[in-house]
Design a protein around this motif. Sequence first.
Motif: not given
Length: 691
Positions: A398, A402-403, A443, A445, A629, A638
């Motif tokens: 991620a 990206g998450p 997380q 983004h 992320g 997050q």
Amino acid sequence: MSGVRWRRIASQIGRSVTVWAVATLTMLVLAGILPDFRLRSADGDSATDIAVTAALGAGAFGLLSALVWPLLVRLLLLVPALVLGLLVFFLNGALLLVALRLNPIERGTAAWETAIVVAAVMSAVASATGAALAVRDDAAYRRRLYRLADRRRRSTPPVPTTPGTVFLQLDGVGHDVLLHAVDRGLMPTVAHWLGTGDPGLPHSHRLTPWRTDWSSQTGASQLGILHGSNHDVPAFRWYEKDRQEVMVCNRPSSAVELQRRAVRYSGHPGLLADDGASRGNLFSGGADEQALVLSIAARRRSRETRSRSGYFAYFSDPANAVRTALSFAAEVVREIGQSTRARWTKQLPRVSRGGLYPFIRAFATVVERDVVVSAVMGDLLAGRTCVYADLVAYDEVAHHSGPMSRDAEKVLRRLDRSLALIEHVATHAPRPYRIVVLSDHGQSHGETFRSRYGLPLGDLVRAGCGLPVPRRARRTHSGAEARAAVRAALRRPVEEGTEQHRPTRASEPVVLASGNLGLISFPDVPHRMTKEEIDARHPALLPTLANHPGVGFLLVGSERHGGVVLGAHGAEVPLDALDDTPGPLAAFGPGAADAVRRTHSFPHTADIMVNSFHDPADGEVLAFEEQIGSHGGLGGAQSRAFLLSPVALSAPVVDGEELAGAEQVHHVLRRWLEESDGSRLPADPGRERAA
């Protein structure tokens, strides 16, 4: 009893013969399709002679794999685990060549590269055949899992009948990501536990969100969860003036020191002190059984503390080694393909994924996962009271993809299969087990600070201090703004090329990044500087940072107020007034003020704490590291982790209350261990203080 024993022996012999026959057939097929691999007999090439040659070769290879391979792996524990994964193919190929040379009828031949392929295929086929035969026999299946994990106790005390507890940490999987994955059908095991899809379905688990501390990262969260204290952990990395050292949570020497401080501060050895096992974690949690634990990696080598000793348990089985090595290679290829697709389609935001990253990702998503899951299976079958294991695969992917990316979703599917396997193995354990799944953080983004503004935080700080910056940073809008602010604050119009007074290197700031949290320290000042001292020394620095569009807020000490939060347009709110006037913290939601005040109280909080911009509409943050992320500060997903617990355990918090902070999660987990009546943990001073 004698009849049962003889039937067991006959069953084992039958399985061994079947596996041998399948391996022989595989060798014959490979000899027929691979031009550089030949099986020859002493007096011709009749089908019978070739079959006998293949049978003897397969048998010799099987015996060498069973007898020699574990010794090779133990000798190679000195080799880094990443390299060991790559050596598996070559070692297995070497064993095949030796097996061919030992054939008493006729020595077959194979090129090196062909031997590697043949050995890999034979090991994989033999493993699959053995597993398929053993699944029908519960006792054989249990014995096989014992071999895979190699965690049989040296002594055999009676296993308690009270429930044991397994804590599985899905690193970086936020509360919202988990719900999204369940809704998308990516995690059917979790969906089954929650009873989703049909209101009439029973559910075995409850899902509870929890809010992390300001430092929303594994070091702070796992230290608090396992040891009950993450006091004085302001970030993933920070500078300690008294020791003149940068602390990094995933550095072995730092992990040892952080665990020592936590034990001293909390007053107890940790969550796993009573017959516990720690697998794949940064910290031990007080467990006697440890494998792949970072805080033991810096100690003197011994059989008990060897940091890579856990890998022997898994790689001592050559079939496991080959299967994991093949998956490792496939994951490297998969990452290269995914990163190439991201570049071709001009996917944004995007970060560099070259160099060693494909191998690092493959290690986290394949090797670490397989080894940790195998160790947990061994702990279950050994009847340990409590186990805590960290699976880091999602967090690693991620960060770079990206998450909510497709790459990350595929990892979630594989993690769910690991949960299903552990749940199945628990049914074969000598005691009942309760499986608790949790995350240490989520997380958020967003684009990186560097990609949006053309310079890293360090260059912005240097410009705000009047220090030289790279020419490319001066050309950016942010760099030009910072230098203009310096000239205005000093009332000195400065032309390009004019010599300026440059502070000595010791007085230059140390700038560190932890996700979207930045830390600025002045190493030549022995104490934490106040706003007044910083303004006197660098009058443009704080206004430059606070007014930058990529910065959300600053935390600095204050001679007048003790501590203040600074924001754009001259916003300045004392910490004591944040509840009534959140000011720059308004965008970061409830709990932000408490998290900031707690961090301000830490002895090693940086002179200036910088939290990046956050857009509450879409949850975007700007990481000061090269991650799309990120986690480590406030803002977005997050800070929203999850706790998935069996309904047989008491509720984590009463209705209407929020579960906040890693230390509070620790108290909940300790309470659950005490409820099982199988835990003899010492008293929890932290919970008594909280009460």
